[in-house]
Design a protein around this motif. Sequence first.
Motif, short mmCIF file in Angstrom:
data_model
loop_
_atom_site.label_atom_id
_atom_site.label_comp_id
_atom_site.label_asym_id
_atom_site.label_seq_id
_atom_site.Cartn_x
_atom_site.Cartn_y
_atom_site.Cartn_z
N UNK A 171 0.83 -1.21 0.00
CA UNK A 171 0.00 0.00 0.00
C UNK A 171 0.86 1.26 0.00
N UNK A 172 1.91 1.27 0.82
CA UNK A 172 2.77 2.45 0.84
C UNK A 172 3.43 2.66 -0.51
N UNK A 173 3.92 1.59 -1.11
CA UNK A 173 4.53 1.71 -2.43
C UNK A 173 3.56 2.25 -3.46
N UNK A 174 2.34 1.76 -3.42
CA UNK A 174 1.31 2.21 -4.37
C UNK A 174 0.95 3.67 -4.13
N UNK A 175 0.80 4.06 -2.87
CA UNK A 175 0.41 5.44 -2.55
C UNK A 175 1.52 6.43 -2.87
N UNK A 176 2.78 6.04 -2.61
CA UNK A 176 3.90 6.91 -2.98
C UNK A 176 3.91 7.12 -4.50
N UNK A 177 3.69 6.04 -5.25
CA UNK A 177 3.64 6.16 -6.71
C UNK A 177 2.51 7.09 -7.14
N UNK A 178 1.36 7.01 -6.46
CA UNK A 178 0.25 7.90 -6.78
C UNK A 178 0.63 9.36 -6.57
N UNK A 179 1.35 9.64 -5.49
CA UNK A 179 1.78 11.02 -5.22
C UNK A 179 2.79 11.46 -6.28
N UNK A 180 3.74 10.58 -6.60
CA UNK A 180 4.75 10.92 -7.61
C UNK A 180 4.11 11.26 -8.96
N UNK A 181 3.04 10.55 -9.30
CA UNK A 181 2.39 10.74 -10.59
C UNK A 181 1.27 11.78 -10.56
N UNK A 182 1.06 12.42 -9.41
CA UNK A 182 0.06 13.47 -9.31
C UNK A 182 -1.36 13.00 -9.12
N UNK A 183 -1.54 11.70 -8.84
CA UNK A 183 -2.89 11.19 -8.64
C UNK A 183 -3.40 11.43 -7.22
N UNK A 184 -2.50 11.65 -6.30
CA UNK A 184 -2.86 11.95 -4.90
C UNK A 184 -1.94 13.04 -4.38
N UNK A 185 -2.34 13.61 -3.25
CA UNK A 185 -1.51 14.59 -2.56
C UNK A 185 -1.06 14.00 -1.23
N UNK A 186 0.01 14.55 -0.70
CA UNK A 186 0.43 14.18 0.65
C UNK A 186 -0.60 14.78 1.61
N UNK A 187 -1.31 13.95 2.34
CA UNK A 187 -2.43 14.44 3.13
C UNK A 187 -2.86 13.39 4.15
N UNK A 188 -3.65 13.81 5.15
CA UNK A 188 -4.22 12.83 6.09
C UNK A 188 -5.07 11.79 5.37
N UNK A 189 -5.74 12.20 4.30
CA UNK A 189 -6.58 11.26 3.57
C UNK A 189 -5.75 10.17 2.90
N UNK A 190 -4.59 10.57 2.36
CA UNK A 190 -3.73 9.57 1.74
C UNK A 190 -3.18 8.60 2.78
#
Length: 339
Positions: free
Chosen positions: A311-330
């Motif tokens: 999950x962490x690897x997937x979420x970091x990739x999402x942030x790198x690609x602009x699909x998510x932001x660094x946030x409490x929700x992430x």
Amino acid sequence: MADPILIWGAGAIGGTLGAYWARAGHDVLLVDTVAEHVEACRTTGLTIFGPVEEFTQVIPAVTPQELTGTFSRIVLAVKAQATKVALPMLAPHLKADGFVFSAQNGLNEIEIAAAVGPERTMGCFVNFSADWHAPGRILFGSRSAVVVGEIDGSIRDRTRAMHALCREFEPDAILTDDIWSYLWGKMAYGAMLFGTALNHDSMSANFADPARLPAWLALGREVVAVALARGVTPRGFGEFDPMAFAPGKPDEAAIPVINWLRDFNAKSAKTHSGIWRDLAVRKRKTEAGAQLNIVPKLAAELAIPTPALSAVGRLIADIEEGRREQSPETFGELLKAIT
């Protein structure tokens, strides 16, 4: 050895080591891909600043294209994801009887040994806090552990020599015949640091929040389970004991370790991880793909589930690609993945 200590990657780790070794009178040559940083180091000097010490040291430096000659000791200090690119570039500059010393985060010794040979690979655990801030400027946030060891468990004259060199930077540096135990112990901590980068809170604030405790427990347990299955008993630093996350250990064994990480990071001038800085400040890819994601791959070979790491690897990739932001929700998505 008469030839210079070649440091490939003059960022947070390599630049700090190089500045200290050069100041101590050792012949050091830095190699870095950032031309402005190279120019600053070799002209006005590399400035180390922060609460540990402040000084400026002029150090010979070149870009990879400018480098000539061969060297007995190449200290590899690039980000994990740059290892694959750096190895074929540095290999022609490594003497036949020389070695690559991995001053990196992660398990890069596996990749280095495959490229240049196990006999020409030496491991190192580094955990001091440093950040590259600008060309010629590195924050040295706090001291911590440095451990030196051969990947085959032997201790040779060259191992003792590198240990002595590291003691000039960190007097308490350790010489070990079990470097893999330290590298896997650091992976348990490193996995948690990747988790802290999912939001904008400091490392200390992340570890202080009881609601986030399940994430740290899950990440530590997954890494330690894989290490033990591979025959490695992870070792830690300070009061970080990775075996508190071993299979079957109760939460009560790990909670004091998390509390120690909270206090340990609260004392450093480096408030956020290098992963967070890559995402939030430098706007570039992190080491997740090359450093963190190797553990789920090794786990899959052993049929060990790693939902938190994945999950962490997937979420970091999402942030790198602009699909998510660094946030409490992430960060909340990580918690959902482990419940």
